[in-house]
Write a protein that holds these residues in place. Sequence first.
Motif, PDB file in Angstrom:
ATOM      1  N   ASP A 173     -21.651  87.822  63.435  1.00  0.00           N
ATOM      2  CA  ASP A 173     -20.972  86.573  63.099  1.00  0.00           C
ATOM      3  C   ASP A 173     -20.091  86.795  61.874  1.00  0.00           C
ATOM      4  O   ASP A 173     -20.584  86.996  60.770  1.00  0.00           O
ATOM      5  N   ASP A 203     -16.923  84.887  62.003  1.00  0.00           N
ATOM      6  CA  ASP A 203     -16.031  83.733  62.123  1.00  0.00           C
ATOM      7  C   ASP A 203     -16.872  82.477  62.328  1.00  0.00           C
ATOM      8  O   ASP A 203     -17.437  82.263  63.404  1.00  0.00           O
ATOM      9  N   HIS A 225     -16.701  79.618  65.455  1.00  0.00           N
ATOM     10  CA  HIS A 225     -17.281  79.757  66.796  1.00  0.00           C
ATOM     11  C   HIS A 225     -18.795  79.878  66.673  1.00  0.00           C
ATOM     12  O   HIS A 225     -19.291  80.673  65.875  1.00  0.00           O
ATOM     13  N   GLU A 278     -20.046  86.710  67.393  1.00  0.00           N
ATOM     14  CA  GLU A 278     -18.870  87.194  68.107  1.00  0.00           C
ATOM     15  C   GLU A 278     -19.168  88.572  68.690  1.00  0.00           C
ATOM     16  O   GLU A 278     -19.878  89.380  68.086  1.00  0.00           O
ATOM     17  N   CYS A 279     -18.626  88.841  69.874  1.00  0.00           N
ATOM     18  CA  CYS A 279     -18.855  90.102  70.582  1.00  0.00           C
ATOM     19  C   CYS A 279     -17.528  90.850  70.683  1.00  0.00           C
ATOM     20  O   CYS A 279     -16.569  90.331  71.263  1.00  0.00           O
ATOM     21  N   SER A 280     -17.462  92.035  70.110  1.00  0.00           N
ATOM     22  CA  SER A 280     -16.239  92.829  70.164  1.00  0.00           C
ATOM     23  C   SER A 280     -16.489  94.100  70.956  1.00  0.00           C
ATOM     24  O   SER A 280     -17.600  94.635  70.977  1.00  0.00           O
ATOM     25  N   LEU A 316     -12.276  90.514  71.997  1.00  0.00           N
ATOM     26  CA  LEU A 316     -13.143  89.705  71.153  1.00  0.00           C
ATOM     27  C   LEU A 316     -13.551  88.490  71.960  1.00  0.00           C
ATOM     28  O   LEU A 316     -12.694  87.769  72.489  1.00  0.00           O
ATOM     29  N   THR A 360     -16.558  85.130  72.463  1.00  0.00           N
ATOM     30  CA  THR A 360     -17.565  84.278  71.843  1.00  0.00           C
ATOM     31  C   THR A 360     -18.938  84.643  72.388  1.00  0.00           C
ATOM     32  O   THR A 360     -19.079  85.446  73.309  1.00  0.00           O
ATOM     33  N   SER A 361     -19.952  84.031  71.827  1.00  0.00           N
ATOM     34  CA  SER A 361     -21.325  84.327  72.237  1.00  0.00           C
ATOM     35  C   SER A 361     -21.596  83.957  73.683  1.00  0.00           C
ATOM     36  O   SER A 361     -22.527  84.494  74.300  1.00  0.00           O
TER      37      SER A 361
END
Length: 615
Positions: free
Chosen positions: A455, A457, A460, A464-466, A480, A482-483
Amino acid sequence: MKHSFLQKLALGILAAIPCLTFAQDLRERTYYYEILEPRHEPKSQITGFAHERVKEKLDRGLAASLAQDGKSVYLSWRLLEDDPESVSFNVYRSVNGKTKRLNSRPVKQTCDFVDASPNSEAMYWVSAIANNKEQPASSRIEVKLSDLSAPNYTSIKLNQADIRAGKIALADLNGDGAYDYIIRTPASNVDPGNPGDLNGKTYQIEAYLNDGTYLWTKDLGQGIEPGIWYSPFIAYDFNGDGKAEIALKTAPDHVKRNEQGRVDGGEEHLSILDGMTGKEIARVDWPGRNDRYGNLNRQNRNQIGMAFLDGKTPFILAARGTYKLMVVDAWMLKGDKLERVWRWDGDEENPVVRSMGSHSMICADIDDDGRDEIILGSCALDDNGTLLWSTGLGHPDKIYLTDIDPARPGMELFLCLEPWHDNGRGVCVVDPKDGKSVWNIGHKTFHVGDGMVTDFDPTHPGLECSATEDKKGGSTDKYLLTSDGKKIGSGNDVPPCRNWAWWDADLLRETFKGDDNRWGAGSSSGGRKQSIVKWKAETLTEGIEGDILMIADVVGDWREEIITALPGELRIYRTNIPAKDRRVTLMQDALYRNYIAHRSMGYPQAPVPSYYLGE
């Protein structure tokens, strides 16, 4: 699960061709089939020697740093899982035998304190207050104000001034409640896909106490090639005596390398070393080579892990294979004897689990039975050594298990898959209980070689998943999400996947930037320094030097330290940013501790806890 006629036909063909792999070489197409139900005979649960869970008995981890004003002393210490919720602390300073309590009221909101009027030399300690009674004092630390500087770090001088550590393990070797350091030198590495070492280079394992005391060195010899996949090691208290041992892959002195610098035969062992002396106390055979693994490259992929298979006893996992056959042996160290409790041979499940391995393993209780399971990559083993599930998606380069989406009950497993995927599942999240899909990226991917969940950001919800694609697959796309799988960024909007740390006072995680202005700086072997920064925002701490070996909650409160390697030195950097709240040390979360235990082998992954940790 029910299958159509064509699906059953495909299964029959696959079962009849045991040499077929789900993940072919990068030049070829990848074949996969989603199979979630394991095929095996039921096995009974195992029971280890422990009557209650073997746990590290940590001290308060009191640490001192130069405060942000450049003249005060910043103190930080651990909150422990056994502390009552109402626990508070008194902070003491002693100068020339005269003791003073520094806090006017017990410290309860955080586990830190600033001594705004320090002496040039002093002793500090803290005492917990539980049930209105002050508890025994923590260990004392001596602080010389002239020794403190920014950025704050502790230096461990190595036995040789010209060597640099390449891997590190953390464990309490002498039972004093503080983490000690076990390193592997030198820092160089030979990957299986590259030519072998022709110079006779060998790896050494060395041990140092937390105060810098050098303990011992073990040369692994010619039988262990200088590469990650040939030399896995981990450290933990495997026999429950309160002091950690080192488990590692070894070979006898008479095993030699061939003309290509490779070890292609001979004995291989799982050895256990006494943590304080380096003396071997137990030895058994490592899972042996054979042609079912594939060529020599494929045969020489080895890992080692630790799992509480009965919920109480820490078992040692010796594993071989990633891209074809995978084999795992589970061992218990009872006193100074190793006892094998089961062997899992992936060919017994063929073709469900062939080529499903990753570059690390994660061991955690994923089915809520109080016992650890083993996530090898795109498949998972139950605690009794049987297949729990397989996604059939092939080899993932990165796997992350944690509570990614707090709106969804339980944890999730994030997969970044190396094989090309037409079905939109090259970046995906599955349920760790059964391997079933939660969400997918939804379009074709080519060799997704890296990823991270964190996390950074707060706009959201969730982590976050990159993910980034490796140019080996012909694409360098970045994603990038979101969860819950919604795309929110690409290209330069995607942060680096490696080296994140909880460093400041909020729950967002921070990353690194080099003095060459590159994001995601991972090392500075050429003398480059790094800064700890908010993603595309302010700089928090400058001047971090050395190759990053470990990010972990080593000392102080729950926020993490940065362990780096320089020639002849380890540095343990720590934050001096005042905290806003407190939480139990991350090292007492079983999943986080497992990530840290496995950081000394395989490819590095940032540790994450079993619970949601973010804004």
